[in-house]
Design an enzyme around this catalytic site. Structure first.
Site, PDB file in Angstrom:
ATOM      1  N   ASP A   1       0.831  -1.209   0.000  1.00  0.00           N
ATOM      2  CA  ASP A   1       0.000   0.000   0.000  1.00  0.00           C
ATOM      3  C   ASP A   1       0.864   1.257   0.000  1.00  0.00           C
ATOM      4  O   ASP A   1       0.480   2.283  -0.561  1.00  0.00           O
ATOM      5  CB  ASP A   1      -0.939  -0.012   1.216  1.00  0.00           C
ATOM      6  CG  ASP A   1      -2.197   0.793   0.941  1.00  0.00           C
ATOM      7  OD1 ASP A   1      -2.794   0.608  -0.140  1.00  0.00           O
ATOM      8  OD2 ASP A   1      -2.580   1.624   1.783  1.00  0.00           O
TER       9      ASP A   1
ATOM     10  N   CYS B   1     -11.251   4.303  -4.666  1.00  0.00           N
ATOM     11  CA  CYS B   1     -10.241   4.068  -3.631  1.00  0.00           C
ATOM     12  C   CYS B   1     -10.592   4.860  -2.386  1.00  0.00           C
ATOM     13  O   CYS B   1     -10.653   4.310  -1.279  1.00  0.00           O
ATOM     14  CB  CYS B   1      -8.856   4.478  -4.095  1.00  0.00           C
ATOM     15  SG  CYS B   1      -8.643   4.456  -5.843  1.00  0.00           S
TER      16      CYS B   1
ATOM     17  N   TYR C   1     -12.749   3.145   0.945  1.00  0.00           N
ATOM     18  CA  TYR C   1     -12.059   3.051   2.242  1.00  0.00           C
ATOM     19  C   TYR C   1     -12.900   3.703   3.338  1.00  0.00           C
ATOM     20  O   TYR C   1     -12.946   3.226   4.458  1.00  0.00           O
ATOM     21  CB  TYR C   1     -10.669   3.709   2.170  1.00  0.00           C
ATOM     22  CG  TYR C   1      -9.568   2.691   1.953  1.00  0.00           C
ATOM     23  CD1 TYR C   1      -9.653   1.763   0.930  1.00  0.00           C
ATOM     24  CD2 TYR C   1      -8.450   2.630   2.780  1.00  0.00           C
ATOM     25  CE1 TYR C   1      -8.654   0.825   0.714  1.00  0.00           C
ATOM     26  CE2 TYR C   1      -7.446   1.687   2.579  1.00  0.00           C
ATOM     27  CZ  TYR C   1      -7.554   0.793   1.550  1.00  0.00           C
ATOM     28  OH  TYR C   1      -6.568  -0.151   1.354  1.00  0.00           O
TER      29      TYR C   1
ATOM     30  N   TYR D   1      -9.681   5.968   8.646  1.00  0.00           N
ATOM     31  CA  TYR D   1     -10.581   5.934   7.491  1.00  0.00           C
ATOM     32  C   TYR D   1     -12.046   6.210   7.815  1.00  0.00           C
ATOM     33  O   TYR D   1     -12.840   6.433   6.894  1.00  0.00           O
ATOM     34  CB  TYR D   1     -10.392   4.619   6.731  1.00  0.00           C
ATOM     35  CG  TYR D   1      -9.010   4.534   6.110  1.00  0.00           C
ATOM     36  CD1 TYR D   1      -8.617   5.431   5.116  1.00  0.00           C
ATOM     37  CD2 TYR D   1      -8.070   3.605   6.549  1.00  0.00           C
ATOM     38  CE1 TYR D   1      -7.345   5.400   4.570  1.00  0.00           C
ATOM     39  CE2 TYR D   1      -6.792   3.555   6.004  1.00  0.00           C
ATOM     40  CZ  TYR D   1      -6.437   4.457   5.013  1.00  0.00           C
ATOM     41  OH  TYR D   1      -5.176   4.423   4.480  1.00  0.00           O
TER      42      TYR D   1
ATOM     43  N   GLU E   1      -9.775  -3.062  -6.105  1.00  0.00           N
ATOM     44  CA  GLU E   1      -9.728  -2.958  -4.639  1.00  0.00           C
ATOM     45  C   GLU E   1      -9.904  -4.340  -4.012  1.00  0.00           C
ATOM     46  O   GLU E   1      -9.207  -4.697  -3.068  1.00  0.00           O
ATOM     47  CB  GLU E   1     -10.823  -2.011  -4.115  1.00  0.00           C
ATOM     48  CG  GLU E   1     -10.488  -0.538  -4.246  1.00  0.00           C
ATOM     49  CD  GLU E   1      -9.340  -0.108  -3.340  1.00  0.00           C
ATOM     50  OE1 GLU E   1      -9.226  -0.602  -2.204  1.00  0.00           O
ATOM     51  OE2 GLU E   1      -8.527   0.721  -3.776  1.00  0.00           O
TER      52      GLU E   1
END
Ligand SMILES: Cc1ncc(C[n+]2csc(CCO)c2C)c(N)n1
Length: 228
Positions: free
Chosen positions: A46, A137, A141, A167, A209
């Site tokens: 990541d 993305c 999240y 998040y 994802e």
């Protein structure tokens, strides 16, 4: 009644996003049972994903047609490099992994494919392509963070709590809301063909994802018998 473009997109990708919530890696973050070796693989991949992702924001800023869009991309660029990647650097420190080591991570097939796809889509079209490429993305999240935060103990977990807090935070939710507003603005004037193309970018990045969660869960790099 007509629905907003973001709602139209959400309706299409919701089943894919729901599947993240039952994925063992995501569930493991939520209940704190995730194996640390899997998390380390995720964190390293990541980290280099976010480096490529930052380039995407820079492309968005350069293609923006107005100052508010340019400012948002600038904020996202700064936010990713300084805050989101700092979360990774802090986690890495707990494992004795330096920022230099994180940066030197060898890219996996999924990470390479995902970021290459986003960068090519963003490079091809106008700013609307970049907005579509970053949407899933950031938004997914926040979707996952908020879903996990419904169980308050996930935010208090001594190790994965920081992930959930980051998040699901109001600051992050505000940033995502700005991205949603941007896509809605685009949706007001875009042709049906353009909207279809943008929607497909969000669908494909949503698939990526899922693949990223799977790569992390199975600690995969390249699906070949030998790497040299
Ligand atoms: C595979 C993967 N997908 C999405 C994100 C989340 N993310 C990427 S950029 C950004 C916006 C602001 O920093 C957010 C939330 C991630 N970390 N890794």
């Amino acid at each position: 009644m007509t629905i907003s473009f973001s709602q139209q997109i959400f309706n299409r990708v919701e089943p894919v996003w729901q599947s993240y919530l039952t994925h063992p890696f995501v569930k493991g973050i939520g209940d704190g049972t995730l194996d640390k070796a899997k998390f380390i693989h995720y964190m390293k991949q990541d980290y280099i994903y976010l480096i490529e992702y930052s380039r995407l924001f820079a492309i968005g800023a350069s293609k923006a047609n107005d100052l508010s869009t340019m400012t948002l991309f600038g904020e996202l660029l700064h936010g990713t490099l300084s805050f989101e990647m700092d979360l990774h650097r802090q986690y890495a420190e707990k494992f004795g992994i330096s920022a230099e080591e994180l940066e030197a991570t060898e890219p996996s097939a999924t990470m390479t494919s995902y970021t290459s796809y986003m960068l090519s889509q963003a490079s091809l079209g106008g700013v609307e392509n970049t907005i579509a490429a970053v949407l899933a993305c950031a938004w997914s999240y926040n979707y996952i963070g908020k879903a996990l935060a419904e169980n308050p103990s996930s935010k208090e977990h001594e190790f994965y709590g920081d992930w959930v807090n980051t998040y699901s935070s109001s600051e992050f939710t505000e940033l995502v809301d700005k991205c949603i507003q941007l896509i809605d603005q685009i949706g007001k004037t875009a042709s049906p063909e353009t909207k279809k193309k943008l929607e497909d970018i969000v669908v494909n990045t949503s698939y990526y994802e899922y693949m990223f969660w799977d790569m992390a869960e199975n600690i995969t790099m390249w699906d070949v018998p030998v790497t040299v």
